[in-house]
Design a protein around this motif. Structure first.
Motif, PDB file in Angstrom:
ATOM      1  N   VAL A 114      16.815 -74.238  29.200  1.00 54.39           N
ATOM      2  CA  VAL A 114      15.516 -75.223  28.120  1.00 54.39           C
ATOM      3  C   VAL A 114      14.479 -73.901  28.797  1.00 54.39           C
ATOM      4  N   TYR A 115      13.644 -73.787  27.905  1.00 53.00           N
ATOM      5  CA  TYR A 115      12.616 -72.976  28.486  1.00 53.00           C
ATOM      6  C   TYR A 115      10.735 -74.391  28.328  1.00 53.00           C
ATOM      7  N   LEU A 116      10.863 -74.311  28.885  1.00 52.63           N
ATOM      8  CA  LEU A 116       9.231 -75.408  28.956  1.00 52.63           C
ATOM      9  C   LEU A 116       7.980 -75.101  29.374  1.00 52.63           C
ATOM     10  N   SER A 117       7.132 -75.147  28.785  1.00 53.44           N
ATOM     11  CA  SER A 117       5.608 -74.661  28.792  1.00 53.44           C
ATOM     12  C   SER A 117       4.906 -75.590  28.664  1.00 53.44           C
ATOM     13  N   THR A 118       4.093 -75.836  28.644  1.00 50.20           N
ATOM     14  CA  THR A 118       2.817 -77.042  28.304  1.00 50.20           C
ATOM     15  C   THR A 118       1.502 -76.706  28.508  1.00 50.20           C
ATOM     16  N   VAL A 119       0.779 -76.790  27.148  1.00 49.55           N
ATOM     17  CA  VAL A 119      -0.690 -75.791  26.827  1.00 49.55           C
ATOM     18  C   VAL A 119      -1.971 -77.008  26.998  1.00 49.55           C
ATOM     19  N   VAL A 169      13.554 -82.340  18.091  1.00 47.14           N
ATOM     20  CA  VAL A 169      14.732 -81.302  17.977  1.00 47.14           C
ATOM     21  C   VAL A 169      14.630 -80.368  16.722  1.00 47.14           C
ATOM     22  N   PHE A 170      14.124 -79.511  16.549  1.00 43.86           N
ATOM     23  CA  PHE A 170      14.068 -78.805  15.487  1.00 43.86           C
ATOM     24  C   PHE A 170      15.390 -77.609  15.842  1.00 43.86           C
ATOM     25  N   LEU A 171      15.612 -76.520  15.109  1.00 44.82           N
ATOM     26  CA  LEU A 171      15.833 -75.500  14.165  1.00 44.82           C
ATOM     27  C   LEU A 171      14.953 -74.237  14.422  1.00 44.82           C
ATOM     28  N   VAL A 172      14.965 -72.947  14.849  1.00 44.63           N
ATOM     29  CA  VAL A 172      14.147 -71.978  14.377  1.00 44.63           C
ATOM     30  C   VAL A 172      14.378 -71.429  12.772  1.00 44.63           C
ATOM     31  N   ASN A 173      13.914 -70.877  12.759  1.00 47.63           N
ATOM     32  CA  ASN A 173      13.332 -70.370  11.509  1.00 47.63           C
ATOM     33  C   ASN A 173      13.430 -71.147   9.762  1.00 47.63           C
ATOM     34  N   ASP A 174      14.095 -71.112   8.704  1.00 53.57           N
ATOM     35  CA  ASP A 174      13.301 -71.673   7.337  1.00 53.57           C
ATOM     36  C   ASP A 174      14.853 -71.608   7.520  1.00 53.57           C
ATOM     37  N   PRO A 175      14.968 -73.200   5.921  1.00 56.21           N
ATOM     38  CA  PRO A 175      15.573 -73.630   6.335  1.00 56.21           C
ATOM     39  C   PRO A 175      16.339 -73.028   4.998  1.00 56.21           C
ATOM     40  N   ASP A 176      16.045 -72.293   4.355  1.00 54.85           N
ATOM     41  CA  ASP A 176      17.296 -71.120   4.128  1.00 54.85           C
ATOM     42  C   ASP A 176      18.003 -69.482   4.535  1.00 54.85           C
ATOM     43  N   LEU A 236      11.551 -79.567  21.038  1.00 60.44           N
ATOM     44  CA  LEU A 236      11.976 -78.366  21.779  1.00 60.44           C
ATOM     45  C   LEU A 236      13.003 -77.448  20.469  1.00 60.44           C
ATOM     46  N   ILE A 237      13.071 -76.471  19.782  1.00 57.96           N
ATOM     47  CA  ILE A 237      13.953 -75.444  18.750  1.00 57.96           C
ATOM     48  C   ILE A 237      15.419 -75.110  19.929  1.00 57.96           C
ATOM     49  N   VAL A 238      16.117 -75.231  18.904  1.00 65.19           N
ATOM     50  CA  VAL A 238      17.296 -74.622  19.480  1.00 65.19           C
ATOM     51  C   VAL A 238      17.082 -72.729  19.221  1.00 65.19           C
ATOM     52  N   GLN A 268       6.153 -78.289  25.752  1.00 68.11           N
ATOM     53  CA  GLN A 268       7.138 -77.320  24.334  1.00 68.11           C
ATOM     54  C   GLN A 268       7.828 -76.246  24.525  1.00 68.11           C
ATOM     55  N   GLY A 269       8.726 -76.065  23.539  1.00 68.80           N
ATOM     56  CA  GLY A 269       9.854 -74.891  24.435  1.00 68.80           C
ATOM     57  C   GLY A 269      11.448 -75.049  23.688  1.00 68.80           C
ATOM     58  N   TRP A 270      12.455 -74.616  24.237  1.00 68.10           N
ATOM     59  CA  TRP A 270      13.326 -74.302  23.607  1.00 68.10           C
ATOM     60  C   TRP A 270      14.922 -74.417  24.225  1.00 68.10           C
ATOM     61  N   ILE A 271      15.415 -74.460  24.123  1.00 70.03           N
ATOM     62  CA  ILE A 271      16.744 -75.178  24.146  1.00 70.03           C
ATOM     63  C   ILE A 271      18.015 -73.878  24.243  1.00 70.03           C
TER      64      ILE A 271
END
Length: 545
Positions: A107-112, A153-160, A200-202, A236-239
């Motif tokens: 995982v990568y994390l940061s805060t603002v 938890v999100f997926l990156v980019n757009d649905p299509d 978190l974004i996958v 906020q960050g990425w998995i």
């Protein structure tokens, strides 16, 4: 590839004016000399709020003064204040559903947020698909689900982005071309607006447009404006991809199946069953005042009409040591080279006869932390957006020699593209639309801050595709691009005496030609009918008339 003959009836004299700008070629040697200074260890990687910033600002102002430009900031100053909060996460514990995660690996994390400690205890995890709310496209991933106190938890980019025939999302978001909904900044902000405590974004390299090493490059450091206009999540960050697959499996879900489900319009958020997400990390907070640098050359007869050139002066400063023990991330190409390009145009403009319109040269802070400097300017502009003719931005240029073409980012947006075709033709070159629209580069550079306010923009960014090099063709261009991306935001993005900046100088000269043509003319570039920024510009038409 664009053909000039097809565009001439549409663009007429403005295109020819840009192509006929007086010849004063940009010097590759001068670009290299400026980058060598800016990317030197003395400047410490040019991070905002550090001693490296002070040295950078002083040097840039000195260059503008020596060229004969005037201060272009508020109240006759050379700079515009950008109050920032700089945060740094320390070592602590992070985990999900009872499994400990290694920061930087899983995982990568940061805060603002300006807090002493980021603590989250067993917060429920909710998979929200791509996290898009787009009524105009008939899409809502959230379906009213309450995210207060939860981790989205999100997926990156757009649905299509990965859509196949039969998926509801197919074609709804421009196919492979990323929209603003695909940007990680949008997803973090949407999570905060809905009350989530973390987002978190996958990660996957195709969807993000960059590898895991780029994600982790900031090493837990982040920046924000002192008074953010929208809420912020605590973390906020990425998995990392494999860690995400395990996370879903622990919750009894298959990530691949959930990806497919998220491409349907009837997708609903899915709770990731288990003990939830926990983190306990110390936060170091430093408040700093960073600065944009602004210079100008007043117009002769219509000084209230402004042609703006821009690049960002900041880089990533110091980070963890690499294999050779180097800590400084000098940002030689990203974006000391773009900054050198703006300086080259400014020097040429100072030598040229004074045009009708004012020319402004903007060197932004905080681009690498989320376009913070340009966004601060755009929210409180020195020169009104309605009377800004265009913004011409340089951000990463290729260093592998002369090219037969120039890459256009965000093609189909506005009529500045027609001027680019004419300027390129005057050099004996062509224009190639970006090869990697899925990277969303149009939304990732400083021009976007003013584009959102309706200002027509043109961005030159070499990582939008492989250039067609005179020596070696597109295969050699791809080899350069692949090599550079390994150094993107890393310690090896360093100045080299072996660079061949012939092509970079030609690209800078393109923006010089276009800018000089606009400054000497009276036309107002227009957004295309399909652009999301056209309506904003049209609302201010009366001010230009």
């Amino acid at each position: 590839m664009y053909r000039l003959s097809a565009l001439l009836p549409l663009v007429g004299l403005p295109l020819l004016a840009a192509a006929a700008a007086p010849a004063d070629p940009v010097s590759p040697a001068a670009l290299s000399a400026d980058v060598k200074i800016l990317a030197s260890d003395d400047f410490g990687g040019r991070a905002p709020g550090t001693p490296g910033e002070a040295k950078t600002i002083d040097w840039l102002v000195a260059q503008f003064k020596a060229a004969g430009l005037q201060p272009g900031g508020p109240n006759g100053s050379w700079t515009q204040a950008v109050p920032l909060v700089r945060t740094q996460l320390g070592a602590g514990t992070v985990g999900a559903n009872g499994t400990a995660w290694t920061v930087g690996k899983d995982v990568y994390l940061s805060t603002v947020r300006p807090v002493d400690r980021a603590r989250i205890a067993d917060a429920p995890l909710v998979f929200v698909g791509y996290g898009v709310t787009a009524p105009e496209r008939g899409w809502d991933d959230f379906k009213g689900v309450d995210l207060k106190g939860k981790v989205a938890v999100f997926l990156v980019n757009d649905p299509d982005f990965e859509a196949a025939a039969g998926d509801d999302a197919t074609g709804k978001f421009g196919g492979r071309r990323m929209t603003y909904y695909g940007r990680w900044t949008y997803k973090f902000e949407e999570a905060a607006r809905r009350g989530a405590i973390a987002a978190l974004i996958v990660h996957d390299t195709p969807g993000a447009g960059y590898g895991w090493a780029t994600v982790t490059a900031p090493a837990g450091e982040n920046y924000d404006v002192a008074k953010p206009p929208v809420p912020r999540v605590l973390l906020q960050g990425w998995i990392e991809g494999q860690a995400a697959t395990r996370l879903f499996a622990d919750a009894g879900l298959d990530l691949a199946q959930q990806r497919a489900a998220a491409r349907r319009s009837d997708f609903r958020p899915v709770a990731l069953k288990g003990r939830g997400f926990s983190a306990d990390l110390p936060v170091t907070v430093v408040r700093a005042e960073s600065r944009n640098v602004l210079a100008r050359l007043p117009g002769r007869s219509r000084p209230d009409e402004v042609v703006m050139y821009g690049a960002h002066w900041d880089a990533y400063g110091e980070g963890a040591p690499d294999a050779q023990g180097r800590r400084i991330r000098p940002g030689a190409n990203d974006d000391a080279l773009g900054t050198a390009g703006v300086l080259a145009i400014a020097r040429a403009a100072a030598r040229a006869p004074r045009p009708a319109r004012t020319q402004v040269f903007a060197l932004w802070t905080g681009e690498e932390r989320g376009l913070l400097g340009s966004e601060t300017y755009a929210a409180d502009p020195v020169y009104p957006a309605a009377k800004t003719v265009a913004n011409l931005t340089l951000d990463i240029l290729q260093t592998a020699g002369a090219a037969r073409d120039v890459m256009l980012v965000g093609d189909g947006q506005n009529s500045l593209e027609d001027l680019l075709v004419g300027a390129a033709r005057a050099q004996g070159r062509t224009v190639t639309p970006e090869a990697l629209p899925e990277r969303g580069l149009f939304y990732r550079a400083d021009h976007f801050s003013v584009a959102r306010r309706g200002v027509p923009t043109l961005l030159l960014m070499a990582i939008s595709g492989a250039p067609d090099l005179v020596q070696g063709g597109r295969a050699a261009g791809q080899a350069w691009l692949d090599g550079y991306m390994k150094c993107y935001h890393q310690t090896c993005d360093a100045w080299s005496a072996g660079w061949d900046l012939t092509g970079a100088a030609a690209d800078v000269d393109l923006l010089r030609r276009i800018g000089f043509g606009l400054a000497n003319g009276s036309d107002w570039p227009q957004w295309r009918p399909a652009s999301e920024f056209r309506a904003i510009r049209e609302k201010s038409a009366a001010e230009r008339n």
